[in-house]
Design an enzyme around this catalytic site. Structure first.
Site, PDB file in Angstrom:
ATOM      1  N   LYS A 124       2.265   4.658   1.463  1.00 55.23           N
ATOM      2  CA  LYS A 124       2.354   5.160   2.838  1.00 55.23           C
ATOM      3  C   LYS A 124       1.976   6.639   2.802  1.00 55.23           C
ATOM      4  CE  LYS A 124       5.198   5.059   6.966  1.00 55.23           C
ATOM      5  NZ  LYS A 124       4.916   6.404   7.434  1.00 55.23           N
ATOM      6  N   CYS A 142      29.220  43.683  -8.436  1.00 54.04           N
ATOM      7  CA  CYS A 142      29.419  42.356  -9.011  1.00 54.04           C
ATOM      8  C   CYS A 142      30.597  41.669  -8.314  1.00 54.04           C
ATOM      9  CB  CYS A 142      29.700  42.496 -10.507  1.00 54.04           C
ATOM     10  SG  CYS A 142      30.181  40.946 -11.296  1.00 54.04           S
ATOM     11  N   CYS A 165      33.562  41.420 -11.088  1.00 52.05           N
ATOM     12  CA  CYS A 165      34.258  42.554 -11.699  1.00 52.05           C
ATOM     13  C   CYS A 165      34.101  43.851 -10.906  1.00 52.05           C
ATOM     14  CB  CYS A 165      33.780  42.756 -13.131  1.00 52.05           C
ATOM     15  SG  CYS A 165      32.071  43.300 -13.239  1.00 52.05           S
ATOM     16  N   GLU A 194       0.862  -1.183   0.000  1.00 48.54           N
ATOM     17  CA  GLU A 194       0.000   0.000   0.000  1.00 48.54           C
ATOM     18  C   GLU A 194       0.893   1.227   0.000  1.00 48.54           C
ATOM     19  OE1 GLU A 194      -2.165  -0.395   3.604  1.00 48.54           O
ATOM     20  OE2 GLU A 194      -3.159  -2.219   2.958  1.00 48.54           O
ATOM     21  N   CYS A 220      24.630  42.481 -13.723  1.00 41.41           N
ATOM     22  CA  CYS A 220      25.882  43.180 -13.959  1.00 41.41           C
ATOM     23  C   CYS A 220      25.895  43.537 -15.441  1.00 41.41           C
ATOM     24  CB  CYS A 220      27.065  42.256 -13.631  1.00 41.41           C
ATOM     25  SG  CYS A 220      28.640  42.907 -14.228  1.00 41.41           S
ATOM     26  N   LYS A 259      10.743   3.295   3.243  1.00 39.34           N
ATOM     27  CA  LYS A 259      10.726   4.763   3.224  1.00 39.34           C
ATOM     28  C   LYS A 259      11.514   5.285   2.024  1.00 39.34           C
ATOM     29  CE  LYS A 259      10.124   7.135   6.816  1.00 39.34           C
ATOM     30  NZ  LYS A 259       9.327   7.826   7.761  1.00 39.34           N
ATOM     31  N   CYS A 272      32.951  41.742 -17.989  1.00 40.53           N
ATOM     32  CA  CYS A 272      32.904  41.002 -16.717  1.00 40.53           C
ATOM     33  C   CYS A 272      33.412  39.569 -16.922  1.00 40.53           C
ATOM     34  CB  CYS A 272      31.465  40.994 -16.202  1.00 40.53           C
ATOM     35  SG  CYS A 272      31.228  39.884 -14.814  1.00 40.53           S
ATOM     36  N   TYR A 279      -6.832   1.757   5.703  1.00 35.23           N
ATOM     37  CA  TYR A 279      -5.793   0.773   5.396  1.00 35.23           C
ATOM     38  C   TYR A 279      -5.755  -0.433   6.337  1.00 35.23           C
ATOM     39  CZ  TYR A 279      -3.129   3.707   8.720  1.00 35.23           C
ATOM     40  OH  TYR A 279      -2.718   4.422   9.802  1.00 35.23           O
ATOM     41  N   ASP A 303       1.128  10.357   3.852  1.00 29.44           N
ATOM     42  CA  ASP A 303       1.776  11.232   4.818  1.00 29.44           C
ATOM     43  C   ASP A 303       0.723  12.128   5.473  1.00 29.44           C
ATOM     44  OD1 ASP A 303       3.756  12.276   6.282  1.00 29.44           O
ATOM     45  OD2 ASP A 303       4.711  13.402   4.666  1.00 29.44           O
TER      46      ASP A 303
END
Ligand code: IVH
Length: 691
Positions: free
Chosen positions: A115, A412, A415, A113, A430, A318, A435, A226, A117
């Site tokens: 799982k 920057c 540069c 099945e 920039c 898991k 650069c 379940y 959460d």
């Protein structure tokens, strides 16, 4: 040694008790589930090593959180147990081995099945009428949340079905919030100026603890059944011998059973099923964190029995955690090829979603402000759906005092020129033309797979080339020599020769690849292909007006304008000429025209038909086969459906497409028959249409 172990065990127990309270009692966890699981595993490993140190109140022998006092307590008649975890295939196999051994070698049927959460819930029915809902609590005592659970549409008020109503029925399952309901809830929260909820599980938990059931009703909770907890019938015991039988019975009474329950005879099939859901979990409208595997036969379950906290006949596989907490060491800014400055998180390395994450993008200035993450924070890191890690946010309850907010830099980092956020744009950039960060990123992009595809020219090699002053722009690559390359740090003769050869190979790439490689803003592979299709040569594209360019299907005004402006700049024209003299072919000028002519002259034998190809063909590679089908008016998708006209099977083809084709009665043909199909549009005689 034992003193150290005793101290460590003590410390772990205190930590676990603390997190149990945060999670179960306060609904405000400080660490991710995966980190919590790690603490428990560490404690269990130590206890296994030093059994003398096990105490009756150790959290490893208990189920979960303490009981909150604001709701009435409910004693569970049958304890609500927890599940042991298997974190990978080996642990799953080890569990199956223990089961088979416990059954004296008999191999059981395993029911798998999903799982879910959410939150475990026990529902009690007397004479078919819903009378009580209780949370799991510590496993023996839970909380009475009847009025709230009564608002959940999935939970029947009265059991249905044709048979007699059981005198007493206890049903177990999971209350959860669908992802879509969670998104709606958060949209409403944001619209009302409230803080958004962290995840569906926490919002489901919060919704169940509302004092006013009308509030719960607004939250759109759902329920999956379940497990059968207890049944007493007036007409004698119900004849229930297997878990599948119980689920079918509960389904017949009107309880919602998840559609993905499957039974398998071997653990290998179980493992494959687990991996399937690990990959496809995000296709569901609810969150799952694993697969629960249960022995089907109730008699075998009795033989296997239970431990103090969990049954031996079930295990939770898991999935690798998608959320973890870690330390945010720093926030830095990287500058991309278009000058965009992107802040990113530098993280204490953390294993999440199947790989170790050390960095995660923070997207832009606003995102950092919104999330309010600060260097020194403990942050939640998430890797969901896609593979790109993301910082969800800080864990404020453990933020050190006086931690300063992070400020986006003014200059920057590469540069030192100013970083500018243009009015109305989300990005900061920039704009400096020289650069070095932009230059290196442009070069990497030029060489990347979707562009000129130069193998061996990754980011590191680019940095070596620019640092040594050998390359200033992409056109310089074509004059590199082996002698120059071997001078670089850790570059040998062979890799130098390979790189020069790869660079040379790229001179004849098709024009759309070259256009893409230029890195003109907004001009990606699709628009580059569209331009080539219409204008065929680079020289022609370079002379077109904005209107001409924008008239091309798939090229809008924005792309047309940036392309025109780019070619209007003298420096860029010189750049193109540099490529020309370096021997770049700019694609084969005649190729596009020839392809168009060829298409026009080919008889459309497959007009409107779909032909799927699987396995290796002797005379065509994948693209050639697709092109052959497309040029005759057909389509060649990757999978078989009831619309498929024929399935072409080559060498080493997998069985799945053939099985599907067989079940849908889609004709299956070999390569020779495929060639004939291309020419004539006809299938072999055995598939002749019945008149
Ligand atoms: S069976 C004794 N089946 O997982 C067996 N549990 O850590 C009891 N869960 O508290 C659980 N999906 O909240 C079972 N298909 C499923 C489940 C499931 C989610 C949760 C449940 C339980 C926890 C176990």
């Amino acid at each position: 040694m034992t003193v150290d172990a005793a101290e460590k065990i003590d410390e772990l127990r205190t930590q676990i008790a603390h997190h149990n309270e945060r999670y179960h009692t306060l609904d405000d966890p400080e660490i991710s589930d995966a980190d919590y699981d790690d603490l428990v595993r560490e404690l269990r490993a130590l206890e296994a090593k030093y059994p003398d140190l096990i105490t009756a109140d150790s959290p490893t022998g208990q189920v979960g959180g303490a009981v909150v006092t604001t709701f009435d307590s409910v004693e569970h008649e049958v304890a609500m147990m927890s599940l042991d975890n298997a974190m990978d295939g080996d642990e799953l196999q080890a569990w199956a081995d223990r089961v088979v051994k416990g059954l004296d070698g008999a191999s059981p049927i395993f029911v798998c099945e999903l799982k879910f959460d959410g939150l475990a819930m026990s529902l009690r029915y007397e004479n078919g009428v819903f009378v009580r809902a209780a949370t799991r609590g510590d496993g023996t005592t839970g909380e009475d949340v009847t009025v709230n659970v009564a608002t959940i549409a999935d939970v029947p008020d009265v059991t249905g079905g044709d048979g007699p109503r059981p005198d007493l029925l206890e049903v177990r399952g999971e209350v959860y919030m669908a992802t879509s309901a969670f998104e709606r809830l958060n949209e409403r929260a944001l619209a009302a100026g409230d803080k958004p909820f962290v995840n569906p599980r926490n919002s489901a938990a919060g919704s169940l603890r509302q004092k006013d059931p009308a509030k719960t009703a607004e939250r759109e909770l759902s329920f999956f059944t379940y497990q059968l907890g207890k049944i007493e019938t007036g007409t004698g015991d119900k004849d229930l011998l297997t878990h599948q039988g119980e689920l079918a019975y509960l389904g017949s009474l009107g309880f919602p059973i998840n559609e993905h329950v499957r039974a398998f005879g071997s653990i290998d099939e179980v493992a494959a099923h687990c991996l399937h859901w690990q990959e496809h979990r995000h296709e569901l409208d609810y969150e799952i964190d694993g697969v629960v595997i249960k022995v089907d036969d109730l008699g075998q379950r009795d033989v296997l029995g239970v431990t103090s906290r969990a049954p031996r006949w079930a295990i939770a596989y898991k999935f690798p955690p998608e959320e973890r907490t870690t330390r945010l060491l720093d926030i830095q800014v990287s500058v991309g090829r278009t000058g965009r400055a992107t802040p990113f998180a530098v993280l204490d390395p953390v294993f999440v979603g199947g790989s170790t994450v050390t960095m995660a993008t923070l997207h832009n200035r606003e995102q950092v402000q919104l999330k309010d993450v600060r260097p020194g924070d403990t942050v939640i890191v998430r890797k969901a759906g896609d593979v790109i890690p993301e910082v969800v946010g800080p864990v404020l309850s453990v933020r050190p005092p006086d931690l300063e907010a992070w400020i986006f830099p003014d200059n920057c980092p590469a540069c030192s020129n100013p970083l500018v956020q243009p009015e109305g744009e989300a990005d900061t950039r920039c704009f400096a033309p020289d650069c070095p960060a932009q230059r290196d990123q442009k070069l990497s992009y030029f060489a990347s797979r979707g562009a000129m595809d130069i193998e061996g020219l990754g980011e590191q090699m680019v940095e070596k080339l620019t640092a040594a002053g050998l390359v200033k722009d992409a056109a310089d690559l074509y004059s590199l020599t082996i002698e120059q390359l071997v001078e670089l740090d850790r570059v040998g003769q062979t890799s130098a020769a390979n790189l020069v050869a790869e660079i040379q190979k790229s001179t004849v790439r098709p024009l759309p690849k070259f256009l893409t490689a230029l890195g003109i803003r907004h001009l990606g592979p699709a628009a580059s292909a569209a331009l080539t299709e219409s204008f065929h040569t680079l020289d022609e594209i370079m002379t077109k007006s904005i209107d001409d360019l924008a008239a091309v299907d798939g090229v809008g005004g924005v792309i047309a304008t940036t392309v025109r402006n780019w070619f209007d700049q003298g420096a860029n024209r010189a750049y193109i000429e540099k490529f020309r003299s370096a021997g770049i072919s700019f694609g084969d000028p005649g190729a596009a025209t020839r392809a168009a002519q060829e298409r026009a002259s080919v008889v459309q034998t497959l007009e409107g038909r779909t032909v799927v190809v699987t396995g290796t063909l002797a005379g065509f590679n994948r693209e050639e086969a697709s092109a052959a089908i497309a040029s005759r008016g057909g389509k060649s998708p990757g999978s078989v459906s009831n619309k498929t006209f024929a399935l072409v099977v080559g060498d080493s083809a997998g069985a799945s497409k053939m099985t599907k084709a067989e079940s849908l009665e889609v004709p299956i043909i070999d390569e020779r028959e495929f060639v004939r199909l291309l020419d004539t549009g006809e299938l072999p005689g055995r598939y002749a249409a019945e008149e």
